[in-house]
Write a protein that holds these residues in place. Structure first.
Motif, short mmCIF file in Angstrom:
data_model
loop_
_atom_site.label_atom_id
_atom_site.label_comp_id
_atom_site.label_asym_id
_atom_site.label_seq_id
_atom_site.Cartn_x
_atom_site.Cartn_y
_atom_site.Cartn_z
N LEU A 18 -98.11 25.50 0.71
CA LEU A 18 -96.88 25.16 -0.02
C LEU A 18 -96.62 26.15 -1.15
O LEU A 18 -95.47 26.49 -1.43
CB LEU A 18 -96.99 23.75 -0.60
CG LEU A 18 -96.89 22.61 0.40
CD1 LEU A 18 -97.16 21.28 -0.29
CD2 LEU A 18 -95.53 22.60 1.06
N ASP A 19 -97.67 26.60 -1.81
CA ASP A 19 -97.51 27.48 -2.96
C ASP A 19 -97.15 28.90 -2.56
O ASP A 19 -96.21 29.48 -3.09
CB ASP A 19 -98.78 27.48 -3.80
CG ASP A 19 -98.65 28.33 -5.04
OD1 ASP A 19 -97.61 28.20 -5.73
OD2 ASP A 19 -99.56 29.12 -5.32
N ASP A 20 -97.89 29.48 -1.65
CA ASP A 20 -97.67 30.88 -1.27
C ASP A 20 -97.97 31.06 0.22
O ASP A 20 -99.07 31.44 0.61
CB ASP A 20 -98.57 31.78 -2.12
CG ASP A 20 -98.15 33.23 -2.07
OD1 ASP A 20 -97.23 33.57 -1.30
OD2 ASP A 20 -98.76 34.03 -2.81
N PRO A 21 -96.99 30.80 1.09
CA PRO A 21 -97.25 30.87 2.53
C PRO A 21 -97.62 32.27 3.02
O PRO A 21 -98.42 32.40 3.94
CB PRO A 21 -95.95 30.39 3.17
CG PRO A 21 -94.99 30.14 2.09
CD PRO A 21 -95.65 30.34 0.79
N PHE A 80 -92.82 39.63 -16.05
CA PHE A 80 -94.22 40.02 -16.04
C PHE A 80 -95.16 38.91 -16.49
O PHE A 80 -96.37 39.04 -16.34
CB PHE A 80 -94.45 41.25 -16.93
CG PHE A 80 -93.99 42.52 -16.31
CD1 PHE A 80 -94.75 43.15 -15.36
CD2 PHE A 80 -92.78 43.08 -16.67
CE1 PHE A 80 -94.32 44.33 -14.78
CE2 PHE A 80 -92.34 44.25 -16.10
CZ PHE A 80 -93.12 44.88 -15.15
N GLY A 81 -94.63 37.84 -17.04
CA GLY A 81 -95.48 36.76 -17.55
C GLY A 81 -96.31 36.14 -16.45
O GLY A 81 -95.85 35.90 -15.34
N SER A 82 -97.57 35.88 -16.74
CA SER A 82 -98.46 35.30 -15.73
C SER A 82 -98.41 33.79 -15.73
O SER A 82 -99.07 33.15 -14.92
CB SER A 82 -99.90 35.77 -15.97
OG SER A 82 -100.33 35.30 -17.23
N ASP A 83 -97.66 33.20 -16.63
CA ASP A 83 -97.61 31.75 -16.70
C ASP A 83 -96.45 31.19 -15.87
O ASP A 83 -95.94 30.12 -16.16
CB ASP A 83 -97.49 31.29 -18.15
CG ASP A 83 -96.26 31.86 -18.84
OD1 ASP A 83 -95.87 31.33 -19.88
OD2 ASP A 83 -95.70 32.84 -18.33
N ARG A 84 -96.06 31.90 -14.82
CA ARG A 84 -94.98 31.45 -13.96
C ARG A 84 -95.53 30.55 -12.85
O ARG A 84 -95.17 30.68 -11.70
CB ARG A 84 -94.26 32.64 -13.34
CG ARG A 84 -93.55 33.49 -14.33
CD ARG A 84 -92.81 34.61 -13.64
NE ARG A 84 -93.76 35.45 -12.93
CZ ARG A 84 -93.49 36.06 -11.78
NH1 ARG A 84 -92.35 35.91 -11.20
NH2 ARG A 84 -94.39 36.82 -11.20
N GLU A 85 -96.39 29.66 -13.21
CA GLU A 85 -97.00 28.80 -12.20
C GLU A 85 -96.04 27.67 -11.84
O GLU A 85 -95.40 27.09 -12.69
CB GLU A 85 -98.30 28.22 -12.73
CG GLU A 85 -99.33 29.26 -13.04
CD GLU A 85 -100.57 28.65 -13.68
OE1 GLU A 85 -100.61 27.43 -13.83
OE2 GLU A 85 -101.47 29.41 -14.03
N ARG A 86 -95.98 27.40 -10.57
CA ARG A 86 -95.20 26.26 -10.12
C ARG A 86 -96.13 25.08 -9.97
O ARG A 86 -97.27 25.22 -9.57
CB ARG A 86 -94.53 26.56 -8.78
CG ARG A 86 -93.55 27.67 -8.87
CD ARG A 86 -92.82 27.86 -7.60
NE ARG A 86 -93.75 27.98 -6.48
CZ ARG A 86 -93.42 27.77 -5.23
NH1 ARG A 86 -92.22 27.42 -4.92
NH2 ARG A 86 -94.30 27.92 -4.26
N ARG A 87 -95.63 23.95 -10.29
CA ARG A 87 -96.44 22.74 -10.12
C ARG A 87 -96.48 22.37 -8.64
O ARG A 87 -95.47 22.30 -7.97
CB ARG A 87 -95.88 21.59 -10.93
CG ARG A 87 -95.93 21.87 -12.40
CD ARG A 87 -95.68 20.59 -13.16
NE ARG A 87 -95.64 20.86 -14.57
CZ ARG A 87 -96.69 20.80 -15.36
NH1 ARG A 87 -97.85 20.49 -14.87
NH2 ARG A 87 -96.58 21.05 -16.64
N ILE A 88 -97.68 22.16 -8.15
CA ILE A 88 -97.87 21.83 -6.75
C ILE A 88 -98.02 20.33 -6.63
O ILE A 88 -98.86 19.72 -7.28
CB ILE A 88 -99.12 22.53 -6.19
CG1 ILE A 88 -98.96 24.03 -6.31
CG2 ILE A 88 -99.37 22.10 -4.75
CD1 ILE A 88 -100.22 24.78 -5.94
N GLN A 89 -97.19 19.74 -5.84
CA GLN A 89 -97.27 18.32 -5.57
C GLN A 89 -98.30 18.11 -4.46
O GLN A 89 -98.22 18.77 -3.43
CB GLN A 89 -95.92 17.76 -5.15
CG GLN A 89 -94.85 17.91 -6.22
CD GLN A 89 -95.15 17.09 -7.44
OE1 GLN A 89 -95.75 16.03 -7.37
NE2 GLN A 89 -94.73 17.58 -8.60
N PRO A 90 -99.26 17.22 -4.65
CA PRO A 90 -100.22 16.99 -3.57
C PRO A 90 -99.51 16.40 -2.35
O PRO A 90 -98.53 15.66 -2.49
CB PRO A 90 -101.20 15.98 -4.19
CG PRO A 90 -100.51 15.39 -5.36
CD PRO A 90 -99.48 16.38 -5.81
#
Length: 93
Positions: A18-21, A80-90
C-alpha cells in the motif's frame, strides 16, 4: 491467542504494497530499488527550474519573476523533507 508470525509478515507485506508498490514489486523480483523517501529526482528538477527563475529575475529587472522564483524555490526545498511519511492504515480483516 497471539497472532502467528505468518500473519504479522503478511500484514507487513500488505502495508508495504500500500505504501510503495514499486519498491515492493522490485523487492519481490530480487532487485530492490530506493524507497520513496529516498527518491528525489522531481525535487532536484523543481529546484533547478526555480533557481533558474530566480537568476533570470535577478539578471533581468523582473521583480515578478524573481518573486515567483523565490516562492518556487521554497516549495522545491520543501520536497526534500524526509518527514513526508504517509500514514498507513492497517488492512481490515
Amino acid at each position: 491467542m497471539p497472532d502467528s508470525d505468518d500473519d504479522k509478515i503478511s500484514d507487513l507485506e500488505a502495508a508495504l504494497w500500500l505504501d510503495d508498490p514499486r519498491f515492493a514489486r522490485a523487492l519481490g523480483k530480487g532487485r530492490p530499488r530506493r524507497p520513496r523517501e529516498y527518491r528525489r529526482g522531481r525535487a532536484w528538477f523543481a529546484l533547478a527550474i526555480a533557481l533558474a527563475a530566480v537568476v533570470t529575475g535577478a539578471v533581468l529587472p523582473q521583480g515578478l519573476l524573481l518573486a515567483a522564483g523565490l516562492v518556487m524555490t521554497a516549495l522545491a526545498v520543501n520536497l526534500f523533507g524526509s518527514d513526508r511519511e504517509r500514514r498507513i492504515q492497517p488492512p481490515r480483516s
